[in-house]
Design a protein around this motif. Structure first.
Motif: not given
Lengths: 347, 224
Positions: B39-56, B83-90
């Protein structure tokens, strides 16, 4: 700690903020250094001001809001397990449908109903392991239990702040109990964690230890922290509860204390949690009991005398086959394994 | 190493052998922490959840090739960050092409506060203002340091920088904080210190011990 009081006496504000052990102490991650810093303040009272300034900056910084996203915890978990499940059958990508939201709310409704039901019915949860199986269990308070093979752990489904935390154990388990007592002079019920074994209760205030309750004998090894052992049905004071300190190892037969000793390396008793079979100076009998209790073998011995043979030293192996090969070559006996039966004869 | 870390390592090793329950436990133990960090990198909750999903998912799929990390927390923070950085860059590529890490923000928030008194609020306001002006990576290092209590080695590992650079980065950040604080001229700030001076052995950060301490902020000017 490498730094001395004198070194810290030269510290400026920014030095404190950069110092590893200082920061860890302030954020409460290292309570063992309480004494160190208190002594420092007594010896160097002039430095108190700057130390407290540094501490307050960290404290104020940490007083920020945290985002936990608790309401989506189960939904995200369902997506993860769904993806993994699908991956094992095909490589297609999971597309998110709004149906997840519907599913989540239905799941939430079911969960609420279940929780309410379990509260009303005082439901309990039991986890059992098969022979040779080791399971990790996270309790409602985030304490971790590793359950060895052929063992059983029971606990209430719902834990709340007004009640003490309680679990019942049959077999062998390793506990890493979450410490939630803050003020030692004011202990709330939920701060207590009690393990009920075969006729004895173990009271804990946050610690890690190993309990083995088999063949009417219970043994307890304490790895860290402090626990008190008392007999079920009597208060700790009345039965003269026994307080254990790290490294202590006790053995009970029902409510009778058989032995108490100090282990040189208490961590050895929990090696089974990493699927390792380990013994210190075991007799053949110790080894066979372990194989019967944890793996479900039956043992056939030509001559009972053989069971008294002892292997000097430490054994640490990763499989039963390895253990049997080692025992047979060290003791000069013949050990045959056929299915779940072990036959021991003289050479 | 604390027994806490020990047990997380035990879980990690059990999970690597394919134990689903240990894997589930890891998810539940780190879910909140990972959300908070993301959440410190983005306020986009869906994106965070996607990243956690991908991570696990990746964690489970690659469990046989996972090494022994510095700590479980380190491994998870580092992976989530990548993972988050890659998503945020895209995402940002639709607007401008940015390869620079500095373009990804880092922000701590003080929106819904625990009750602070007036002086504490003032000190917090100042800290907020100072932090806001710092470059994102300096803000991140302060967070990993003061919020998560990580060592320089651990921080360097997560941020994929050299340990020396971690020292330098934090030094720069603290210098800015100190300079701005020295401008404050409040006579005394009363701080309700939390666990610091209590003899508690707890590491829970949500608990409170009540010790009233007086801190003269004006003296900070001496050290600046």
């Amino acid at each position: 700690m490498h730094m001395t009081y004198h070194d810290y006496a030269q510290y400026k504000l920014s030095d404190f903020l950069e110092d590893d052990s200082f920061v860890r102490w302030v954020i409460g991650a290292d309570s063992r250094s309480n004494a160190f810093w208190q002594t420092f303040l007594v010896q160097y009272p002039d430095n108190e001001k700057v130390l407290r300034e540094a501490a307050s900056i960290i404290k104020i910084y940490r007083n920020q809001s945290s985002f936990t996203n608790e309401e989506h915890r189960d939904e995200v978990w369902k997506r993860i397990s769904a993806t993994i499940h699908k991956q094992s059958t095909s490589q297609t990508k999971v597309i998110r449908f709004p149906i997840y939201k519907v599913a989540a709310s239905i799941a939430l409704f079911i969960a609420c109903t279940l929780i309410l039901w379990s509260v009303l019915t005082k439901g309990t949860h039991t986890v059992k392991t098969a022979f040779g199986e080791v399971k990790a269990i996270t309790l409602p308070d985030q304490s971790i239990v590793m359950l060895n093979g052929n063992s059983e752990l029971t606990y209430k489904d719902s834990w709340n702040d007004d009640a003490q935390r309680e679990v019942w154990i049959k077999g062998e388990a390793y506990f890493d109990v979450k410490h939630i007592n803050i003020d030692t002079t004011h202990i709330l019920p939920a701060h207590r964690f009690i393990v009920h074994g075969n006729g004895i209760d173990i009271q804990v205030l946050g610690t890690s230890f190993n309990v083995k309750s088999r063949r009417n004998k219970t043994n307890i090894a304490l790895l860290s922290g402090k626990i008190e052992v008392s007999y079920t049905g009597s208060s700790a004071i009345a039965s003269g509860g026994l307080v254990l300190t790290p490294g202590d190892y006790v053995e009970y037969a029902g409510q009778k204390l058989l032995s108490k000793k100090k282990l040189v390396r208490p961590h050895k008793v929990a090696t089974w949690t990493v699927r390792e079979i380990a013994f210190i100076d075991p007799t053949l009998n110790d080894i066979m009991e372990n194989l019967q209790d944890n793996y479900g073998y039956s043992v056939n011995v030509e001559d009972q005398e053989l069971l008294n043979l002892r292997i000097e030293g430490e054994i640490s192996v990763t499989s039963v086959q390895e253990l049997l090969a080692l025992a047979s070559s060290t003791l000069g006996i013949k050990i045959e394994e056929s299915g779940k039966e072990i036959i021991i004869t003289r050479k | 190493m604390s027994s806490h870390q020990d047990s997380h390592n035990i879980l990690w090793n059990t999970f690597k052998k394919g134990d689903w329950e240990a894997y589930t436990s890891l998810y539940h133990l780190y879910y909140r922490l990972l959300n908070n960090y993301g959440y410190k990198f983005t306020r986009d909750v869906n994106l965070i959840e996607d990243a956690i999903h991908d991570l696990f998912v990746r964690l489970w799929t690659n469990r046989n090739n996972l090494g022994e990390p510095l700590s479980v927390k380190n491994y998870l923070y580092k992976s989530l960050r990548n993972i988050l950085f890659r998503k945020l860059r895209t995402q940002s590529r639709f607007f401008t092409i940015q390869e620079d890490e500095e373009s990804i923000p880092f922000e701590v928030s003080y929106d819904n506060q625990l009750i602070l008194n007036e002086e504490e609020q003032m000190l917090q306001e100042t800290i907020k203002k100072v932090l806001h002006k710092l470059p994102a990576r300096q803000q991140e290092i302060i967070y990993l340091r003061f919020y998560d209590g990580l060592s320089y080695e651990e921080i360097a590992d997560i941020m994929a920088i050299h340990v020396n650079s971690a020292y330098k980065l934090l030094y720069k950040a603290l210098e800015s904080v100190q300079q701005s604080l020295s401008l404050l001229s409040i006579a005394t700030v009363e701080i309700i210190m939390r666990t610091v001076f209590s003899s508690s052995t707890s590491s829970e950060r949500y608990t409170q011990a009540h010790v009233l301490i007086q801190i003269p902020i004006s003296s900070l000017a001496d050290q600046a």
